[in-house]
Design a protein around this motif. Sequence first.
Motif, PDB file in Angstrom:
ATOM      1  N   ARG A   1     -10.749   0.328  -2.636  1.00  0.00           N
ATOM      2  CA  ARG A   1     -11.573  -0.554  -1.719  1.00  0.00           C
ATOM      3  C   ARG A   1     -11.938  -1.638  -2.390  1.00  0.00           C
ATOM      4  NH1 ARG A   1     -13.931   1.619   2.555  1.00  0.00           N
ATOM      5  NH2 ARG A   1     -15.883   0.361   2.377  1.00  0.00           N
TER       6      ARG A   1
ATOM      7  N   ALA B   1      -8.939  -3.854  -2.272  1.00  0.00           N
ATOM      8  CA  ALA B   1      -8.861  -4.749  -1.132  1.00  0.00           C
ATOM      9  C   ALA B   1      -9.958  -5.559  -0.613  1.00  0.00           C
ATOM     10  CB  ALA B   1      -8.654  -3.504  -0.030  1.00  0.00           C
TER      11      ALA B   1
ATOM     12  N   LEU C   1     -12.952  -4.731   0.090  1.00  0.00           N
ATOM     13  CA  LEU C   1     -14.076  -4.119   0.911  1.00  0.00           C
ATOM     14  C   LEU C   1     -15.336  -3.949   0.172  1.00  0.00           C
ATOM     15  CD1 LEU C   1     -11.690  -1.699   2.894  1.00  0.00           C
ATOM     16  CD2 LEU C   1     -12.484  -3.645   3.891  1.00  0.00           C
TER      17      LEU C   1
ATOM     18  N   PRO D   1     -11.454  -9.839   2.584  1.00  0.00           N
ATOM     19  CA  PRO D   1     -10.173  -9.000   2.487  1.00  0.00           C
ATOM     20  C   PRO D   1      -9.122  -9.270   3.366  1.00  0.00           C
ATOM     21  CG  PRO D   1     -12.490  -7.800   2.919  1.00  0.00           C
ATOM     22  CD  PRO D   1     -12.630  -9.373   2.758  1.00  0.00           C
ATOM     23  N   LYS D   2      -9.113  -9.917   4.094  1.00  0.00           N
ATOM     24  CA  LYS D   2      -8.130 -10.445   5.133  1.00  0.00           C
ATOM     25  C   LYS D   2      -7.402 -11.523   4.567  1.00  0.00           C
ATOM     26  CE  LYS D   2     -10.402 -13.918   7.853  1.00  0.00           C
ATOM     27  NZ  LYS D   2     -10.401 -14.951   8.936  1.00  0.00           N
TER      28      LYS D   2
ATOM     29  N   ILE E   1      -3.549  -7.773   1.941  1.00  0.00           N
ATOM     30  CA  ILE E   1      -3.138  -6.403   1.496  1.00  0.00           C
ATOM     31  C   ILE E   1      -3.041  -5.471   2.807  1.00  0.00           C
ATOM     32  CG2 ILE E   1      -4.438  -4.502   0.488  1.00  0.00           C
ATOM     33  CD1 ILE E   1      -5.435  -6.389  -1.630  1.00  0.00           C
TER      34      ILE E   1
ATOM     35  N   PHE F   1      -3.501  -1.656   4.196  1.00  0.00           N
ATOM     36  CA  PHE F   1      -4.564  -0.447   3.848  1.00  0.00           C
ATOM     37  C   PHE F   1      -4.181   0.488   4.750  1.00  0.00           C
ATOM     38  CE2 PHE F   1      -8.384   0.146   1.017  1.00  0.00           C
ATOM     39  CZ  PHE F   1      -8.370   1.711   1.042  1.00  0.00           C
TER      40      PHE F   1
ATOM     41  N   ALA G   1      -2.348  -5.977  16.593  1.00  0.00           N
ATOM     42  CA  ALA G   1      -3.750  -6.790  16.172  1.00  0.00           C
ATOM     43  C   ALA G   1      -3.839  -7.467  14.832  1.00  0.00           C
ATOM     44  CB  ALA G   1      -4.707  -5.388  16.142  1.00  0.00           C
ATOM     45  N   PRO G   2      -3.097  -7.052  13.865  1.00  0.00           N
ATOM     46  CA  PRO G   2      -3.251  -7.971  12.460  1.00  0.00           C
ATOM     47  C   PRO G   2      -2.642  -9.239  12.710  1.00  0.00           C
ATOM     48  CG  PRO G   2      -2.273  -5.751  12.283  1.00  0.00           C
ATOM     49  CD  PRO G   2      -2.305  -5.805  13.439  1.00  0.00           C
TER      50      PRO G   2
ATOM     51  N   VAL H   1      -2.220 -10.868  15.919  1.00  0.00           N
ATOM     52  CA  VAL H   1      -2.956 -11.473  17.091  1.00  0.00           C
ATOM     53  C   VAL H   1      -4.051 -12.235  16.286  1.00  0.00           C
ATOM     54  CG1 VAL H   1      -4.300 -10.996  19.170  1.00  0.00           C
ATOM     55  CG2 VAL H   1      -2.253 -10.106  18.909  1.00  0.00           C
ATOM     56  N   MET H   2      -4.956 -11.395  15.558  1.00  0.00           N
ATOM     57  CA  MET H   2      -5.923 -12.078  14.732  1.00  0.00           C
ATOM     58  C   MET H   2      -5.849 -12.932  13.840  1.00  0.00           C
ATOM     59  SD  MET H   2      -7.952 -10.304  16.393  1.00  0.00           S
ATOM     60  CE  MET H   2      -9.566 -10.941  16.009  1.00  0.00           C
ATOM     61  N   ARG H   3      -4.404 -13.003  13.461  1.00  0.00           N
ATOM     62  CA  ARG H   3      -4.096 -14.074  12.277  1.00  0.00           C
ATOM     63  C   ARG H   3      -3.515 -15.236  12.888  1.00  0.00           C
ATOM     64  NH1 ARG H   3      -3.986 -11.956   6.861  1.00  0.00           N
ATOM     65  NH2 ARG H   3      -5.183 -10.095   7.079  1.00  0.00           N
TER      66      ARG H   3
ATOM     67  N   ARG I   1       1.114  -0.598  11.573  1.00  0.00           N
ATOM     68  CA  ARG I   1       0.175  -1.649  11.587  1.00  0.00           C
ATOM     69  C   ARG I   1      -0.017  -2.137  10.267  1.00  0.00           C
ATOM     70  NH1 ARG I   1      -6.033  -0.344  13.121  1.00  0.00           N
ATOM     71  NH2 ARG I   1      -5.834   0.687  11.146  1.00  0.00           N
TER      72      ARG I   1
ATOM     73  N   ARG J   1       2.591  -6.928   8.897  1.00  0.00           N
ATOM     74  CA  ARG J   1       2.350  -8.350   8.591  1.00  0.00           C
ATOM     75  C   ARG J   1       2.971  -8.460   7.305  1.00  0.00           C
ATOM     76  NH1 ARG J   1      -3.079  -7.237   6.037  1.00  0.00           N
ATOM     77  NH2 ARG J   1      -3.873  -5.663   7.280  1.00  0.00           N
TER      78      ARG J   1
END
Lengths: 275, 378
Positions: B50, B53, B55, B75-76, B80, B82, B101-102, B104-106, B167, B171
């Motif tokens: 953690r 990463a 977190l 973290p993003k 990395i 996880f 999701a990763p 799309v969000m990026r 997932r 990326r």
Amino acid sequence: MSRRLASALGNLLLIAAAVATVLPFVYMIAVSLAAQGTVYEGSLLPSPSLSAARDNYAFALTQVPLLRYMLNGAVVCGAILVLQVLIAAPAGYALAKLPFFGRPVLFAAVVLGLMIPMQVPAIPLYVAIAHLGLLNSYTALVAPFVVSVFGIFLFRQFFASYPDEVLDAARLDGFSEFAIVWRLMLPAAWPAVAAFATISVIAHWNDLYWPLVVVTRADMMTPPLGLAAFRASGESVGNVGALMAGGVMVTAPLVVGFVFAQRHLIRGLTLAAGK
Amino acid sequence: MTASQSLDVSGIVRAFGPARALDDFSLSVAPGEFVSILGPSGCGKSTLLRVVAGLEDADAGTIRIGDRSVRGLRPKDRQIAFVFQSYALYPHMTCRQNLAAPLVMRELSPFGRNRLVGRLVPGSGAVRRAIAERVERTAALLGIEALLDRRPSQLSGGQRQRVALGRALIREPRLFLLDEPLANLDAALRNRTRGELHDLQRRLGTTTLFVTHDQAEAMAISDRVVVMFAGRVRQIGTPDDLYRNPVDLDVARFLSQPHLNAVGAALIANTLPSLRVRGTPVARAGGVVAFRPEHARVMEAGRGLPFTVRRAEHAGSDAHLFVALRDGTRCVARIPSETIADWPRGRHGILAFDPEAAWIFPAPEGDAGHAPHLSVVA
């Protein structure tokens, strides 16, 4: 045997309560469908007639701007609900999942806020709105309700059980904290959203107190205030049928909505209570 | 794929109140290396992941990925991936949406992500198509094409694990962090997935930190293993290195599950005064002599430690014979299972062991080496 008796008694009690609740509505509908003269003739339920019904509903729709009241009600309730969710969901998320200084105190304040009735801040709110020159406006009807402590509390309870590891995964995947609220938490909490929406819409559609305080102009009135004005205006004197027809039309959207939302409402509330 | 990156962790401290979950923890991982962090529950291994990463924040110490310190990076932004023990899939999304999701969000703007207005944002169509293609490719890599339109709740544990892995790798991260990703699978599936995970990591060449409390798992798939106790590194080495040369009794026990024999040196010196363990005379050593069940043998008579049989456990081709020495020390010897009938409860015999496969360790604090290994309690 005695268990059966007890359950029969219980059912009887429930039936009595249901009848007592439903009877006024039945009477309202019956009167709205009956002719002027028949209402006071002494029978429990006046007999309906098609032409009388048409007269009553037409009178209610033409003598007062009932549709305008209902449009106002829809705008106000919609605006309140959207703003309440926009504020309560992130607030509930922060209280449930983000550690920050003073969080327990803030949460205690939210719970405390649940216990304060609307009447307490009514006067200062009125004074403020009057000074801003906002009386007789949608803002006056909406603004005092956009922060819902009940909504914050409900969402916090719902969000608290969301798994933390999923939030960590989301942060690594590039979700911002707001994206977490809108894209992860809220979709997972839709029973709570449905329950909250139902409660909020019912409360504000039916609210007479606050509109009475800040609205005097007919074109800003919400349905209950409009009906009250209708009754007080003398237009309806002796025309109970038209008044009841107005009542039926004002109540109908809520009843229809509730019939559809009922299952979600109950699920949302029991889930929140169970946690 | 991005080039593999090294990971340098040095002097990490992470305290929860007075307890230190990580106490001056340092580790260097070479690009492309697969390193396991092995330790009992609560030793701080998950906290380490953690902290790497981002977190959780470390109270002290530095973390470098490649040549760059990740201090202050969210973290993003650390690139990395996880994989959590619980898989942490997004429950209301389909597997396809989970995998996407990763990306799309990026790669999409907040408006481009929106299902309604997304079509109006210039360029988002091409990005969307590229994402869809990468989802298909990743799904094919893991053999989960058929699951893409299901939700996590409709999948078995093994399938969820694959989606979580997908997932993570979609990326193309610089670093894989795996937090006991196999712990929730049943034994057969765990062994198979372990092998596949190893192959996958080899193929992708991504530097990997793998946390586990299962020594067999760590030994099976790691380039190197870090043994961790109470927030500190106790020993780092290749699996073979750790197995043959544990630095102390704790490490030896941890890597000899289920059993390690630890007998007081004094007791052995009594019966076998001239014995040398890897050259050291037992008579002059203090502490305990430790050896594994597979290096022990039992005889009806001869030179060795007299014992009484307590019980035997059948384990397929082998059996484990649980015995008590004269002073009550419990030992285990591995015997061929066909000889199990020769050793009924209460029978006396002689225990011998290979002194070249044994070690002398200082006695653990608070006991003189007479206490039986916990897992040998019969």
